[in-house]
Design an enzyme around this catalytic site. Structure first.
Site, PDB file in Angstrom:
ATOM      1  N   GLY A  98       0.829  -1.208   0.000  1.00 24.45           N
ATOM      2  CA  GLY A  98       0.000   0.000   0.000  1.00 24.45           C
ATOM      3  C   GLY A  98       0.859   1.253   0.000  1.00 24.45           C
ATOM      4  O   GLY A  98       2.074   1.201  -0.203  1.00 24.45           O
ATOM      5  N   GLU A 129       9.973  -2.497   3.980  1.00 27.38           N
ATOM      6  CA  GLU A 129       9.255  -2.298   2.710  1.00 27.38           C
ATOM      7  C   GLU A 129      10.212  -1.839   1.612  1.00 27.38           C
ATOM      8  O   GLU A 129      10.129  -2.281   0.464  1.00 27.38           O
ATOM      9  CB  GLU A 129       8.130  -1.276   2.897  1.00 27.38           C
ATOM     10  CG  GLU A 129       6.998  -1.821   3.759  1.00 27.38           C
ATOM     11  CD  GLU A 129       5.943  -0.799   4.134  1.00 27.38           C
ATOM     12  OE1 GLU A 129       4.863  -1.212   4.548  1.00 27.38           O
ATOM     13  OE2 GLU A 129       6.198   0.414   4.040  1.00 27.38           O
TER      14      GLU A 129
HETATM   15  C1  5RP Z   1       3.107   0.751   6.199  1.00 26.41           C
HETATM   16  C2  5RP Z   1       2.765   1.432   4.933  1.00 26.41           C
HETATM   17  C3  5RP Z   1       1.385   1.242   4.410  1.00 26.41           C
HETATM   18  O1  5RP Z   1       1.459   0.766   3.112  1.00 26.41           O
HETATM   19  C4  5RP Z   1       0.655   2.555   4.430  1.00 26.41           C
HETATM   20  O2  5RP Z   1       0.709   3.078   5.730  1.00 26.41           O
HETATM   21  C5  5RP Z   1      -0.804   2.374   3.983  1.00 26.41           C
HETATM   22  O3  5RP Z   1      -1.515   1.709   4.967  1.00 26.41           O
HETATM   23  P1  5RP Z   1      -3.062   1.358   4.825  1.00 26.41           P
HETATM   24  O4  5RP Z   1      -3.183   0.346   3.735  1.00 26.41           O
HETATM   25  O5  5RP Z   1      -3.435   0.807   6.180  1.00 26.41           O
HETATM   26  O6  5RP Z   1      -3.800   2.633   4.504  1.00 26.41           O
HETATM   27  O7  5RP Z   1       3.547   2.116   4.323  1.00 26.41           O
HETATM   28  O8  5RP Z   1       4.398   1.080   6.632  1.00 26.41           O
END
Ligand code: 5RP
Length: 221
Positions: A82, A103
């Site tokens: 995401g 990530e």
């Molecule tokens: C985690 C991230 C996530 O991809 C980002 O925070 C999006 O999160 P969500 O899908 O809960 O909106 O970078 O470190």
């Protein structure tokens, strides 16, 4: 549709990008949680996953997926993750869930990076979402001062990462040159990772909107 329904739709669509028989990279967050659930329901078999967080590893293993250490693989065919914000060039702010370092490592291993997001994440310019920066604990003070000199307003998150580090959420930035800022912040001693994914942005964006999930690719040139 509410935001969760849109996230679910994006996660579900990402299943069609998974290559049966190939190692899969899995990111972190609520949108990724929907993706993991949809993948399990699909019955598609992957030999192994590499995961960007303790949270995603637990979720994957609970649903019967094998999770291996990134050191055990030479590359990842597809990485699904995401974003907190994504701009027209597919540069991203990530790290809202605190998993930015792992990530970024998985993104660097991936042949194809598939970003899954609801429509609210798409912005013309990054920065209205505070930029997460993972920092070695003893450097929080000095890194905060340097980030302030760059025009940001860092706030220490009450959180410890899977790597035992802290996160500064930097508000007040208008990021018109994400590649330059990523390099600049990476140079600050004590910074582990900046949550700007600009040098290696996404290859595909699955953007869930009221009109359906759009499959978008950045204009190269
Ligand atoms: C985690 C991230 C996530 O991809 C980002 O925070 C999006 O999160 P969500 O899908 O809960 O909106 O970078 O470190």
């Amino acid at each position: 549709m509410d935001q969760n329904e849109l996230k679910k739709a994006a996660g579900k669509r990402a299943v069609s990008f998974v290559r049966e028989g190939k190692v899969l990279g899995v990111g972190t967050g609520s949108t990724v949680d929907f993706f993991i659930d949809a993948l399990a329901e699909s019955g598609i078999r992957v030999p192994a996953c590499v995961s960007s967080s303790v949270r995603s590893t637990a979720h994957l293993e609970k649903l019967g997926f094998k999770v291996v250490d990134p050191n055990e693989v030479e590359g990842i065919e597809v990485y699904v993750d995401g974003a907190d914000q994504i701009d027209p060039g597919f540069c991203m702010i990530k790290g809202g869930g605190g998993a930015l370092t792992r990530e970024k490592i998985l993104a660097s291993l991936a042949r194809e990076y598939v970003c899954i997001a609801d429509a609210s994440k798409r912005v013309p310019v990054l920065g209205s979402f505070p930029l997460p920066v993972e920092v070695i604990p003893m450097a929080v003070g000095v890194v905060s001062r340097t980030l302030r000199s760059l025009g940001g307003n860092p706030v220490l998150r009450d959180f410890t990462t899977d790597n035992g580090c802290k996160i500064l959420d930097v508000a007040g930035l208008r990021i018109t040159d994400p590649v330059k800022l990523e390099s600049e912040i990476n140079q600050i001693p004590g910074v582990v990772t900046v949550g700007l994914f600009a040098h290696r942005g996404a290859d595909v964006l699955l953007l869930a909107t009221e009109e359906g999930v759009k499959e978008l690719r950045p204009a190269r040139g």
